[in-house]
Design a protein around this motif. Structure first.
Motif, PDB file in Angstrom:
ATOM      1  N   GLY A 151     -93.752 -39.339 -78.133  1.00 30.30           N
ATOM      2  CA  GLY A 151     -94.701 -38.726 -78.846  1.00 30.30           C
ATOM      3  C   GLY A 151     -94.656 -37.674 -79.712  1.00 30.30           C
ATOM      4  N   PHE A 152     -93.308 -37.113 -79.735  1.00 31.91           N
ATOM      5  CA  PHE A 152     -93.226 -35.970 -80.782  1.00 31.91           C
ATOM      6  C   PHE A 152     -92.903 -36.456 -82.082  1.00 31.91           C
ATOM      7  CE2 PHE A 152     -89.875 -33.302 -83.112  1.00 31.91           C
ATOM      8  CZ  PHE A 152     -90.597 -32.305 -83.232  1.00 31.91           C
ATOM      9  N   LYS A 153     -93.638 -35.901 -83.022  1.00 37.67           N
ATOM     10  CA  LYS A 153     -93.508 -36.129 -84.316  1.00 37.67           C
ATOM     11  C   LYS A 153     -92.893 -35.026 -85.193  1.00 37.67           C
ATOM     12  CE  LYS A 153     -96.916 -40.042 -84.739  1.00 37.67           C
ATOM     13  NZ  LYS A 153     -97.156 -40.054 -83.536  1.00 37.67           N
ATOM     14  N   PRO A 154     -91.687 -35.157 -85.695  1.00 33.30           N
ATOM     15  CA  PRO A 154     -91.532 -33.971 -86.910  1.00 33.30           C
ATOM     16  C   PRO A 154     -92.163 -34.033 -88.016  1.00 33.30           C
ATOM     17  CG  PRO A 154     -89.516 -35.715 -86.192  1.00 33.30           C
ATOM     18  CD  PRO A 154     -90.885 -36.289 -85.751  1.00 33.30           C
ATOM     19  N   ILE A 155     -92.715 -32.906 -88.317  1.00 32.33           N
ATOM     20  CA  ILE A 155     -93.189 -32.723 -89.752  1.00 32.33           C
ATOM     21  C   ILE A 155     -92.479 -32.059 -90.860  1.00 32.33           C
ATOM     22  CG2 ILE A 155     -95.122 -31.257 -90.773  1.00 32.33           C
ATOM     23  CD1 ILE A 155     -96.473 -31.005 -87.988  1.00 32.33           C
ATOM     24  N   SER A 156     -91.564 -31.040 -90.492  1.00 25.63           N
ATOM     25  CA  SER A 156     -90.806 -30.629 -91.480  1.00 25.63           C
ATOM     26  C   SER A 156     -89.439 -30.031 -91.117  1.00 25.63           C
ATOM     27  CB  SER A 156     -91.409 -29.477 -92.227  1.00 25.63           C
ATOM     28  OG  SER A 156     -91.425 -28.545 -91.531  1.00 25.63           O
ATOM     29  N   TYR A 157     -88.399 -30.035 -91.957  1.00 24.56           N
ATOM     30  CA  TYR A 157     -87.206 -29.722 -91.432  1.00 24.56           C
ATOM     31  C   TYR A 157     -86.396 -28.463 -92.259  1.00 24.56           C
ATOM     32  CZ  TYR A 157     -82.113 -30.136 -91.660  1.00 24.56           C
ATOM     33  OH  TYR A 157     -80.669 -30.242 -91.705  1.00 24.56           O
ATOM     34  N   GLU A 158     -85.899 -27.644 -91.572  1.00 27.85           N
ATOM     35  CA  GLU A 158     -85.666 -26.076 -92.163  1.00 27.85           C
ATOM     36  C   GLU A 158     -86.854 -25.591 -92.775  1.00 27.85           C
ATOM     37  OE1 GLU A 158     -81.855 -26.026 -93.970  1.00 27.85           O
ATOM     38  OE2 GLU A 158     -80.830 -26.241 -91.735  1.00 27.85           O
ATOM     39  N   LYS A 159     -88.013 -25.545 -92.244  1.00 23.12           N
ATOM     40  CA  LYS A 159     -89.201 -24.884 -92.722  1.00 23.12           C
ATOM     41  C   LYS A 159     -89.020 -23.404 -92.709  1.00 23.12           C
ATOM     42  CE  LYS A 159     -94.119 -23.942 -91.221  1.00 23.12           C
ATOM     43  NZ  LYS A 159     -94.543 -24.713 -92.637  1.00 23.12           N
TER      44      LYS A 159
END
Lengths: 258, 258
Positions: A151-159
């Motif tokens: 259920g984990f959903k990434p939003i952004s990378y290297e924010k």
DNA sequence: ACATACATCTCGCGA
DNA sequence: TCGCGAGGTGTATGT
């Protein structure tokens, strides 16, 4: 052309001959290997002194200089790529100096005997590929977020946040914000504090609940308690496993991301 | 004795001859330099692949292995001292492999052409002396506490506290406790947070006022505000200056301390 | 053997 | 250019 030869080797050259050879190498951007008896003085950010002894000196075509003793992984002295070299023959001594700017640092090598001097034109255009880096772990998590949890959903990378960059940022199945710090090695105290830093930074800007998760192959012994006390979590993830996951031909869509 | 010679150099040897030479070197603990065309495979904590190209391979007498391309400071592949080597001649390929345990890592070098193979018995017994390390700064502060400020008195050195070690710990002229974190380079955010960590650790165990002082040649740009907000101080101290101070023959009593 | 912190760290990336 | 963080970091020093 004289200088088009692949390599040259001279045994027990005179210091004059060596000076001539080195002078040509500096012009032709070849790679130079000298083995002899010499001392080394360095002065820059720190300073060092190494008296006479038999060692290896390498000058690469990009101006990098390495001085290696007969033991140890690290060079005892060095100068990075881009250094400017000079060679000078003094009485019974051949002196090679290398200067770097920013920071200004000087390296001076004084030979009194050269066993071998060799020069090479090395053709080497191959790519170097390294697998199982921390970046591979990032990619694997984005490709397969269930590596973290269902259920984990990434939003952004290297924010970008106040104190730096968050490796991976997302939401869990309950809608809670998740901050992830990834380490490719066993995570220690510094990793925990780094994660805590990011979590508090996010908390200061939002009223939502935040979960901080440290992702690494393992954590060092005394850290579990520190983690709990800071209300952070740990999830085990092996970098080699991530690399293998990325090697699979399926799901190449991730390439678009990077 | 055949093997007592100082060094040997062979140009364009056959791979068979090279294998023989390497075999002897492994027995006699000499230092080996090979320049040739080869590829490298590494597998261990990570893994890497480097296809054929012309490079330098060094095997030191302690088992350290370095593979250098014609550019860059760092070896592209390596194995640390103590690695176990094997050499094997396959059809048209000479293979050198090096294995390390803990962590288990393997390195495999495959030559298809050797330009030069050279072996050396390097005598090098000189001491390497480095000045202006962080430890030199510690020593200088203990030797001359006024480098911090008038009236500062060091109490302990590398004091163990909850989260780690405090570089220098003492009292100022007003009797306030002083925690000092020393850096030999420009101090950044991490240094400030490290100091803050120690200060809060001490505060939690005492009701006395605590001063936290960051000692470094300088601090990075955006840090001044962070320092103030955490109620910490900065004092400039140059590592080279500390090293020069220690070189003075006077006050050698400090030796007793270390 | 494990954990911690330094290093002339180097190197790459981003502002 | 500076600042920050990764690195197969390696290396020394404790415990």
């Amino acid at each position: 052309m004289i200088n088009s030869e692949k390599f040259s080797v001279a045994k027990n050259p005179t210091l004059e001959d060596a000076a001539t050879i080195i002078g040509k190498v500096l012009v032709n951007k070849k790679t130079l290997i000298i083995v002899g008896n010499f001392r080394v003085k360095y002065d820059g950010r720190a300073s060092s002194n190494l008296e006479y002894g038999e060692r290896i000196l390498i000058v690469k075509s990009d101006g990098a200089i390495l001085i290696h003793r007969s033991f140890g992984y690290e060079p005892v002295n060095w100068q990075p790529p881009g250094s400017i070299l000079h060679v000078q023959k003094k009485s019974n001594i051949l002196e090679i100096s290398a200067i770097r700017r920013n920071p200004r640092e000087t390296l001076k090598v004084s030979f009194d005997k050269i066993f071998m001097i060799s020069t090479f034109s090395l053709d080497d255009f191959a790519d170097f590929n390294l697998f199982a880096s921390e970046k591979d772990m990032h990619k694997a998590i984005l490709l397969k977020p269930s590596l973290i949890e269902q259920g984990f959903k990434p939003i952004s990378y290297e924010k970008k946040v106040d104190p730096g960059f968050i490796d991976v940022y997302g939401v869990d199945k309950n809608g809670k914000l998740v901050v992830i710090e990834v380490k490719r090695r066993i995570a220690g105290k510094d990793a925990v504090l780094q994660l805590a830093k990011y979590v508090t930074a996010i908390k200061s800007k939002s009223d939502r609940d935040i979960r901080g998760i440290l992702v690494a192959p393992n954590i060092s012994k005394g850290i579990q308690t520190l983690l709990f006390s800071l209300d952070l979590e740990f999830i085990a993830l092996d970098p080699k496993k991530c690399a293998n996951l990325l090697k699979k031909p399926e799901d190449k869509k991730l390439e678009l991301f990077f």
